[in-house]
Design a protein around this motif. Structure first.
Motif, PDB file in Angstrom:
ATOM      1  N   ILE A 100       0.866  -1.228   0.141  1.00  0.00           N
ATOM      2  CA  ILE A 100      -0.130   0.017   0.025  1.00  0.00           C
ATOM      3  C   ILE A 100       0.919   1.225  -0.082  1.00  0.00           C
ATOM      4  CG2 ILE A 100      -1.547   1.188   1.325  1.00  0.00           C
ATOM      5  CD1 ILE A 100      -2.884  -1.369   2.284  1.00  0.00           C
ATOM      6  N   GLU A 101       2.001   1.259   0.676  1.00  0.00           N
ATOM      7  CA  GLU A 101       2.610   2.297   0.867  1.00  0.00           C
ATOM      8  C   GLU A 101       3.572   2.688  -0.217  1.00  0.00           C
ATOM      9  OE1 GLU A 101       3.436   4.600   3.300  1.00  0.00           O
ATOM     10  OE2 GLU A 101       1.513   3.434   3.961  1.00  0.00           O
ATOM     11  N   HIS A 102       3.826   1.780  -1.165  1.00  0.00           N
ATOM     12  CA  HIS A 102       4.401   1.889  -2.506  1.00  0.00           C
ATOM     13  C   HIS A 102       3.226   1.864  -3.850  1.00  0.00           C
ATOM     14  CE1 HIS A 102       8.055   0.252  -0.540  1.00  0.00           C
ATOM     15  NE2 HIS A 102       8.697   1.059  -1.539  1.00  0.00           N
ATOM     16  N   GLY A 103       2.154   2.478  -3.410  1.00  0.00           N
ATOM     17  CA  GLY A 103       0.977   2.682  -4.042  1.00  0.00           C
ATOM     18  C   GLY A 103       0.287   1.434  -5.091  1.00  0.00           C
ATOM     19  N   LEU A 104       0.198   0.354  -4.159  1.00  0.00           N
ATOM     20  CA  LEU A 104      -0.414  -0.701  -4.925  1.00  0.00           C
ATOM     21  C   LEU A 104      -1.696  -0.821  -4.238  1.00  0.00           C
ATOM     22  CD1 LEU A 104       2.578  -1.368  -6.012  1.00  0.00           C
ATOM     23  CD2 LEU A 104       1.908  -3.823  -6.029  1.00  0.00           C
ATOM     24  N   ALA A 105      -2.785  -1.300  -5.022  1.00  0.00           N
ATOM     25  CA  ALA A 105      -4.086  -1.852  -4.503  1.00  0.00           C
ATOM     26  C   ALA A 105      -4.578  -3.004  -4.931  1.00  0.00           C
ATOM     27  CB  ALA A 105      -5.120  -0.574  -4.539  1.00  0.00           C
ATOM     28  N   TYR A 106      -5.471  -3.800  -4.474  1.00  0.00           N
ATOM     29  CA  TYR A 106      -5.839  -5.136  -4.664  1.00  0.00           C
ATOM     30  C   TYR A 106      -7.208  -5.332  -4.325  1.00  0.00           C
ATOM     31  CZ  TYR A 106      -6.318 -10.341  -5.234  1.00  0.00           C
ATOM     32  OH  TYR A 106      -6.720 -11.338  -5.582  1.00  0.00           O
ATOM     33  N   VAL A 107      -7.907  -5.557  -5.478  1.00  0.00           N
ATOM     34  CA  VAL A 107      -9.552  -5.851  -5.045  1.00  0.00           C
ATOM     35  C   VAL A 107      -9.703  -7.413  -5.392  1.00  0.00           C
ATOM     36  CG1 VAL A 107     -11.849  -5.387  -5.876  1.00  0.00           C
ATOM     37  CG2 VAL A 107     -10.266  -3.508  -5.911  1.00  0.00           C
ATOM     38  N   SER A 108      -9.846  -7.981  -4.230  1.00  0.00           N
ATOM     39  CA  SER A 108      -9.706  -9.444  -4.088  1.00  0.00           C
ATOM     40  C   SER A 108     -11.168  -9.946  -4.991  1.00  0.00           C
ATOM     41  CB  SER A 108      -9.766  -9.841  -2.702  1.00  0.00           C
ATOM     42  OG  SER A 108     -10.443 -11.221  -2.707  1.00  0.00           O
ATOM     43  N   GLU A 109     -10.975 -11.141  -5.420  1.00  0.00           N
ATOM     44  CA  GLU A 109     -12.090 -11.708  -6.082  1.00  0.00           C
ATOM     45  C   GLU A 109     -13.241 -12.357  -5.142  1.00  0.00           C
ATOM     46  OE1 GLU A 109     -11.708 -15.526  -7.715  1.00  0.00           O
ATOM     47  OE2 GLU A 109     -10.126 -16.355  -6.379  1.00  0.00           O
ATOM     48  N   ASP A 110     -12.902 -12.353  -3.950  1.00  0.00           N
ATOM     49  CA  ASP A 110     -13.881 -12.578  -2.805  1.00  0.00           C
ATOM     50  C   ASP A 110     -14.112 -11.586  -1.856  1.00  0.00           C
ATOM     51  OD1 ASP A 110     -15.478 -13.835  -0.876  1.00  0.00           O
ATOM     52  OD2 ASP A 110     -14.195 -15.641  -0.440  1.00  0.00           O
ATOM     53  N   ARG A 111     -15.137 -10.735  -2.335  1.00  0.00           N
ATOM     54  CA  ARG A 111     -15.209  -9.315  -1.592  1.00  0.00           C
ATOM     55  C   ARG A 111     -15.492  -9.539  -0.179  1.00  0.00           C
ATOM     56  NH1 ARG A 111     -19.022  -8.971  -5.799  1.00  0.00           N
ATOM     57  NH2 ARG A 111     -21.123  -9.762  -5.353  1.00  0.00           N
ATOM     58  N   LYS A 112     -16.463 -10.808   0.175  1.00  0.00           N
ATOM     59  CA  LYS A 112     -17.020 -10.814   1.421  1.00  0.00           C
ATOM     60  C   LYS A 112     -16.027 -11.478   2.350  1.00  0.00           C
ATOM     61  CE  LYS A 112     -21.881 -11.341  -0.162  1.00  0.00           C
ATOM     62  NZ  LYS A 112     -22.381 -10.356   0.223  1.00  0.00           N
ATOM     63  N   GLN A 113     -15.122 -12.308   1.885  1.00  0.00           N
ATOM     64  CA  GLN A 113     -14.099 -12.719   2.627  1.00  0.00           C
ATOM     65  C   GLN A 113     -12.807 -11.957   2.876  1.00  0.00           C
ATOM     66  OE1 GLN A 113     -15.440 -15.547   4.544  1.00  0.00           O
ATOM     67  NE2 GLN A 113     -13.790 -16.636   4.303  1.00  0.00           N
ATOM     68  N   LEU A 114     -12.496 -11.659   1.640  1.00  0.00           N
ATOM     69  CA  LEU A 114     -11.236 -10.659   1.913  1.00  0.00           C
ATOM     70  C   LEU A 114     -11.266  -9.131   1.675  1.00  0.00           C
ATOM     71  CD1 LEU A 114      -9.020 -13.308  -0.311  1.00  0.00           C
ATOM     72  CD2 LEU A 114      -9.261 -12.937   2.057  1.00  0.00           C
ATOM     73  N   GLY A 115     -12.336  -8.738   1.021  1.00  0.00           N
ATOM     74  CA  GLY A 115     -12.399  -7.395   0.482  1.00  0.00           C
ATOM     75  C   GLY A 115     -13.126  -6.666   1.447  1.00  0.00           C
ATOM     76  N   LEU A 116     -14.026  -7.097   2.471  1.00  0.00           N
ATOM     77  CA  LEU A 116     -14.673  -6.271   3.372  1.00  0.00           C
ATOM     78  C   LEU A 116     -14.786  -6.950   4.593  1.00  0.00           C
ATOM     79  CD1 LEU A 116     -17.758  -5.717   1.048  1.00  0.00           C
ATOM     80  CD2 LEU A 116     -16.184  -3.761   1.681  1.00  0.00           C
ATOM     81  N   ASN A 117     -14.936  -6.148   5.662  1.00  0.00           N
ATOM     82  CA  ASN A 117     -15.396  -6.666   7.080  1.00  0.00           C
ATOM     83  C   ASN A 117     -17.032  -6.333   6.994  1.00  0.00           C
ATOM     84  OD1 ASN A 117     -16.097  -7.100   9.666  1.00  0.00           O
ATOM     85  ND2 ASN A 117     -14.469  -5.792  10.666  1.00  0.00           N
ATOM     86  N   LEU A 118     -17.836  -7.458   6.967  1.00  0.00           N
ATOM     87  CA  LEU A 118     -19.279  -7.181   6.892  1.00  0.00           C
ATOM     88  C   LEU A 118     -19.874  -6.815   8.073  1.00  0.00           C
ATOM     89  CD1 LEU A 118     -20.136 -10.775   4.939  1.00  0.00           C
ATOM     90  CD2 LEU A 118     -19.616  -8.098   4.160  1.00  0.00           C
ATOM     91  N   LEU A 119     -18.981  -6.859   9.247  1.00  0.00           N
ATOM     92  CA  LEU A 119     -19.604  -6.127  10.503  1.00  0.00           C
ATOM     93  C   LEU A 119     -19.382  -4.416  10.445  1.00  0.00           C
ATOM     94  CD1 LEU A 119     -18.291  -8.479  13.061  1.00  0.00           C
ATOM     95  CD2 LEU A 119     -20.764  -8.697  12.046  1.00  0.00           C
TER      96      LEU A 119
END
Length: 506
Positions: A332-351
């Protein structure tokens, strides 16, 4: 289902919806994200029990009042949710028979269960050891386990919510053939899908829902039903093009991966990425194509702070200097971002709330002396809500309450907030309707227009051909080709996706 109305606090999810399914037919339900499709099926299957909605459910000639999902299963209705309901730490066999155990003399017969599991896995086309833990399977393979789990029950009506969303073309076709086989045995299926080509191919009838209301039901056999006709019903207008017009402004190479090799996290002798190299120019959208299991996600995650597997060799060069990304924070510090294929498990905290989700990847941007500025947090989240057209009454609402397409927009907003130079998108439109896809394509193109680089992983070749400037193909962990979009066709992409022979760059 007659005149079904379902309300949540502040939202009417379904309003007087009716749908009729004949015995032994394949009935599709289409609509934009948030139209109410999944809510309707949760009413039917007892997830939302009798008393929490108004209207009647007629099943096999009588009104039924399911108090929970077990009651609907006993009646012969099985639902496979878009959100997988598997336990990661249990084996395939244990997951398939959880709640439907094979027992003799009060004890589980694991030998019989394993043999039955092997038969079910063969039926859904999954070549895996039944003793394998679910956590070691990719999303696509987990979906096949869910379908095998449903087949254990004495099913008369099978509900499938986006069953092929995570599958490649071959596996999707196998599943569609499987549904046809169930139809031949008199089993009816209700299928929710955003893959309109599959709906057109397999459905006998199509009910279109828009904004929580039934718009129409189409009889496929009567003719005149194609993807454009379905889209017109879903969005209330024709989409002139599936992909936004764009004139790319591509600059110099700013990001390069050289000879990247990664070892499997559990099987040391297996290489999941083999000596792969790629580069990205500023303003460029680079596609990555490959069949499920080819190593696309493993490549992306390992680049993004070595999030997958064991690093063996390779270099990452950004803006002419070698960088070492040992963890997600450094990526992240070097300017990379990653949108995971599994948004519910790895992309978001559903709480979390929508507001907190959007700022979560770089909290210090809204902190003063280590304390979060709540006013600034709300203002930023509200700005992204408007820019990305996230459908929600308030950014204070829980992210779990959003439809899949709107959740995906929140994930995109989260990473846009970090102001990345390179955005890696892994199946960003999986399980999303055509209208929301168009909006996400527009977001991706706008990011590229700002001079950022984009890596787009997709199982849908038309999507890559429609939006990418250049496409890499991956086979068995190795990049096999580099094809300009102007020269790419489904045929030459598939050839490179199924060939171990490494080709010269185009």
């Amino acid at each position: 289902m007659r005149s079904i109305t379902k309300e949540f606090p502040g939202v009417k999810a379904l309003s007087d919806v009716s749908i009729t399914v004949r015995a032994g037919e394949i009935h599709a339900i289409c609509g934009e994200n948030g139209a109410g499709k999944s809510t309707l099926m949760k009413v039917l299957s007892g997830v939302y029990p009798f008393g929490t909605y108004t209207g009647d459910i007629w099943y096999q000639g009588e009104i039924v009042e399911f108090k929970d999902i077990r009651a609907s299963e006993r009646a012969g209705i099985a639902i496979i949710h878009q959100e997988l309901a598997l336990i990661p730490e249990l084996s395939i066999t244990e997951n398939i028979f959880l709640g439907n155990e094979i027992e003799h003399g009060g004890r589980i017969d694991w030998r019989a269960a394993k043999l039955r599991a092997m038969d079910l896995l063969a039926r859904v086309g999954l070549d895996e050891d039944p003793d394998t833990q679910i956590k070691h399977l990719g999303v696509g393979k987990q979906q096949l386990v869910e379908i095998a789990k449903a087949l254990v029950k004495d099913v008369k009506l099978l509900i499938l919510d986006e069953p092929t969303a995570a599958l490649n073309e071959d596996d999707s076709q196998h599943l569609l053939d499987l549904i046809r086989g169930l139809k031949a045995k008199g089993i009816a299926s209700i299928m929710i899908s955003h893959k309109l080509n599959e709906i057109e191919q397999i459905a006998d009838s199509i009910t279109i829902i828009r904004d929580g209301q039934t718009i129409e039901t189409l009889d496929v056999a009567a003719g005149g039903v194609d993807e454009d006709r379905i889209i017109r019903g879903m969005v209330g207008r024709s989409l002139e093009s599936r992909y936004p017009d764009r004139t790319p402004k591509i600059g110099e190479v700013f990001f390069r991966v050289e000879d990247w090799t990664i070892q499997h996290p559990q099987v040391p002798e297996r290489l999941v990425v083999k000596g792969s190299s790629l580069e990205v120019r500023r303003g460029e959208i680079v596609g990555i194509a490959g069949l499920m299991g080819a190593g696309r996600t493993e490549l992306a995650m390992s680049i993004f702070g070595r999030s997958y597997g064991t690093y063996l060799s390779g270099r990452i060069i950004k803006d002419g200097e070698e960088i070492v990304l040992k963890d997600v924070e450094s990526a992240i510090e070097h300017g990379l971002a990653y949108v995971s294929e599994d948004r519910k498990q790895l992309g978001l905290n559903l709480l979390d709330t929508i507001k907190r989700s959007i700022v979560s990847a770089k909290l210090r941007k809204i902190a003063r002396r280590g304390v979060i500025d709540n006013s600034r947090e709300h203002g930023i989240a509200e700005d992204y809500r408007k820019r990305l057209r996230i459908k929600t009454p308030s950014v204070e609402a829980g992210v779990s309450k959003l439809s899949g397409g709107n959740q995906q927009k929140v994930v995109l907003a989260k990473w846009m907030f970090t102001d990345p130079d390179l955005l890696i998108l892994d199946e960003p439109t999986r399980g999303i309707d055509v209208g929301a896809k168009y909006e996400i394509y527009t977001i991706i193109q706008n990011l590229a227009a700002q001079g950022k680089g984009v890596i787009l992983i997709s199982s849908e070749l038309p999507e890559l051909l429609g939006i990418a400037d250049r496409i890499y193909t991956v086979f068995e962990g190795q990049i096999t080709d580099d094809i300009p979009a102007s020269q790419a066709t489904p045929e030459n992409l598939m050839r490179s996706m199924t060939s171990a022979k490494k080709k010269a760059n185009a």
